[in-house]
Scaffold this active site. Structure first.
Site, PDB file in Angstrom:
ATOM      1  N   ALA A   3       0.861  -1.173   0.000  1.00 14.36           N
ATOM      2  CA  ALA A   3       0.000   0.000   0.000  1.00 14.36           C
ATOM      3  C   ALA A   3       0.903   1.230   0.000  1.00 14.36           C
ATOM      4  CB  ALA A   3      -0.901  -0.005   1.227  1.00 14.36           C
ATOM      5  N   ILE A  60       4.321  -0.887   3.439  1.00 11.82           N
ATOM      6  CA  ILE A  60       4.019   0.479   3.053  1.00 11.82           C
ATOM      7  C   ILE A  60       5.077   1.006   2.094  1.00 11.82           C
ATOM      8  CG2 ILE A  60       3.525   2.818   3.883  1.00 11.82           C
ATOM      9  CD1 ILE A  60       1.540   0.602   4.866  1.00 11.82           C
ATOM     10  N   LYS A  61       4.639   1.469   0.930  1.00  9.65           N
ATOM     11  CA  LYS A  61       5.545   2.046  -0.051  1.00  9.65           C
ATOM     12  C   LYS A  61       5.806   3.513   0.309  1.00  9.65           C
ATOM     13  CE  LYS A  61       4.942   0.927  -4.399  1.00  9.65           C
ATOM     14  NZ  LYS A  61       4.252   0.711  -5.706  1.00  9.65           N
ATOM     15  N   ILE A  62       7.083   3.817   0.448  1.00  9.19           N
ATOM     16  CA  ILE A  62       7.520   5.156   0.837  1.00  9.19           C
ATOM     17  C   ILE A  62       8.501   5.657  -0.227  1.00  9.19           C
ATOM     18  CG2 ILE A  62       8.771   6.505   2.587  1.00  9.19           C
ATOM     19  CD1 ILE A  62       6.236   5.455   3.791  1.00  9.19           C
TER      20      ILE A  62
END
Length: 159
Positions: free
Chosen positions: A1, A27-29
């Site tokens: 996400a 989590i995509k950062i």
């Protein structure tokens, strides 16, 4: 996400909400200054992160030091600007091995079967492969020829 915020506070807020969806959410950062700060905080919260938009091995080093679970070098986009994207993967693997980082390498933006071969030889952990490239890697003219000969030989067997 994936978070859509580009500031530290926004990324942290979105990441914590997204992490509540399922236990296996990563989590995509984005690989920006506030992104690296967010990765460090999320690591301490026990939230796994995939640092994206990586274009050189020093960026990948910084992501690993911040605590990234995954790093995503975008090799095809590097190739698009006349750089050797796969060289970056090889450098990242060497750096991660030198320092025993457990950050996994996800080779992203794959454009052709050669990217997959080099990624595997370099020791990448994961590759995101477009379906068109996947079809290319399983197809080979000698396989087709061999299969046709096998079927022809089978038909010659007396029944």
């Amino acid at each position: 996400a994936e978070v859509i915020s580009v500031d530290y506070e926004g990324m942290i807020k979105e990441a914590r909400e997204l992490a509540k969806i399922r236990d296996n959410i990563n989590i995509k950062i984005p690989l920006i200054e506030d992104g690296l700060r967010a990765v460090k905080t999320l690591k301490s919260d026990g939230i796994k992160t995939n640092v994206t938009l990586c274009f050189n091995s020093v960026q990948a080093l910084m992501a690993a030091k911040a605590g990234a679970s995954f790093i995503s070098p975008f090799v095809g986009r590097l190739d698009d600007v006349s750089e050797e994207g796969m060289d970056v993967v090889e450098e990242i693997r060497a750096i991660y091995d030198n320092y025993c980082f457990d950050t996994e390498i996800i080779v992203a933006s794959i454009r052709n079967p050669l990217h997959i071969k080099i990624a595997a030889l370099a020791g990448a952990d994961i590759a995101t492969i477009p379906f068109s490239v996947f079809r290319q890697i399983i197809k080979h003219p000698l396989t087709d020829i061999g299969l046709a000969r096998f079927i022809e030989d089978y038909k010659k067997i007396p029944k």
